[in-house]
Design an enzyme around this catalytic site. Structure first.
Site, PDB file in Angstrom:
ATOM      1  N   PRO A  86       0.833  -1.207   0.000  1.00 45.82           N
ATOM      2  CA  PRO A  86       0.000   0.000   0.000  1.00 45.82           C
ATOM      3  C   PRO A  86       0.867   1.256   0.000  1.00 45.82           C
ATOM      4  CG  PRO A  86      -0.710  -1.541   1.699  1.00 45.82           C
ATOM      5  CD  PRO A  86       0.597  -2.047   1.168  1.00 45.82           C
ATOM      6  N   GLU A  87       0.591   2.133  -0.946  1.00 50.65           N
ATOM      7  CA  GLU A  87       1.328   3.388  -1.042  1.00 50.65           C
ATOM      8  C   GLU A  87       0.475   4.503  -0.423  1.00 50.65           C
ATOM      9  OE1 GLU A  87       4.322   3.896  -2.489  1.00 50.65           O
ATOM     10  OE2 GLU A  87       4.691   2.058  -3.615  1.00 50.65           O
TER      11      GLU A  87
END
Ligand SMILES: [Zn+2]
Length: 273
Positions: A2-3
């Site tokens: 997840p960014e």
């Protein structure tokens, strides 16, 4: 992994479920995350109202009167909102029970995520206090990057991915923003002018904003998999990331791949100087 956009989207999706609600209790099934879950400390949020939910870097802050609990999704974490009687699945490590009989459930197969008590001044916590500016805030500008880079001989890609410079520019976003700014990823940070930095900062803002609007990328296995609040994640329109050997959308040259600071780096040798 997840960014920043995915974390921001998760935070926004959780806000209507958790802000202003009372946390009834915590149910911890697995304490061995990246850092051991300190149930004794986190219990302070029980029977407290969630004043707000906020984000710093890739940490989601659950802010209550006694202090802040932080969640990080690590490499493979996801959070869902469920009815309290839904039986836990494998890798569902903890639930935050709300007084309205809903639960906030955390799933993380690789267990690189964390759930940490950060006290009354979370910005002073050791995981937070070294973080650079937020890319979507006003103080992230080309001028700032230019000033900070004058004595940095590192590559521009490593520079913008350095969390003490600016948070949340992960590998995908670094590759894409350098392409869109026409900057070669191997160029030295101190060898880039003010104007190009202004262009780069605006590009980073616009890519992250677009990605948040689209609900984040679907790269890797991040998903808001639980409950009814499913978010449609779209794959961002990628120009260079993972496109090595394919034609550049701008000039037709083949996209190249090298490794910089251990990370896959994709660029067009003609468009990026
Ligand atoms: Zn090109």
């Amino acid at each position: 992994m997840p960014e920043l956009p995915e974390v921001e989207v998760t935070k926004r999706a959780l806000i209507p479920h958790i802000e202003g609600r009372t946390i009834e209790k915590l149910e911890i099934r697995e304490t061995r995350l990246r850092w051991p879950i300190r149930v004794d400390l986190l219990k302070k949020i029980e029977n407290e109202i969630v004043i707000s939910l906020s984000r710093r870097g890739k940490y989601i802050f659950i802010n209550t009167a006694p202090g802040t609990a932080m969640i990080h999704l690590g490499m493979s974490g996801s959070i869902g909102v469920l009815d309290q009687f839904v039986p836990p699945k494998k890798h569902d490590h903890f639930d935050i029970h709300l007084a309205n009989k809903k639960i906030i459930r955390f799933n993380d197969p690789r267990r690189f995520g964390c759930f940490i008590w950060a006290g009354k001044q979370p910005e002073k916590h050791q995981l937070i206090n070294h973080l650079g500016v937020e890319p979507l805030e006003k103080d992230f500008q080309g001028e700032y990057l230019y000033r900070l880079s004058r004595n940095r001989k590192t590559t521009i890609k490593a520079f913008i991915m350095n969390a003490s410079v600016v948070v949340g520019v992960g590998n995908i976003y670094a590759n894409e923003s350098l392409f869109l700014s026409g900057i070669h990823p191997k160029r030295r940070a101190n060898n880039i002018g003010k104007k190009r930095y202004q262009n780069l900062a605006q590009t980073i803002k616009s890519i992250l904003t677009k990605s948040i609007e689209m609900g984040g990328t679907t790269l890797r296995n991040f998903s808001f998999t639980y409950g009814k609040e499913k978010i449609g994640y779209f794959k961002h329109n990628l120009f260079v990331y993972s496109r090595d050997g394919k034609g550049c959308e701008a000039c037709g040259s083949l996209i190249k791949r090298i490794v910089l600071s251990g990370r896959g780096t994709f660029y067009c040798g003609k468009c990026q100087r």
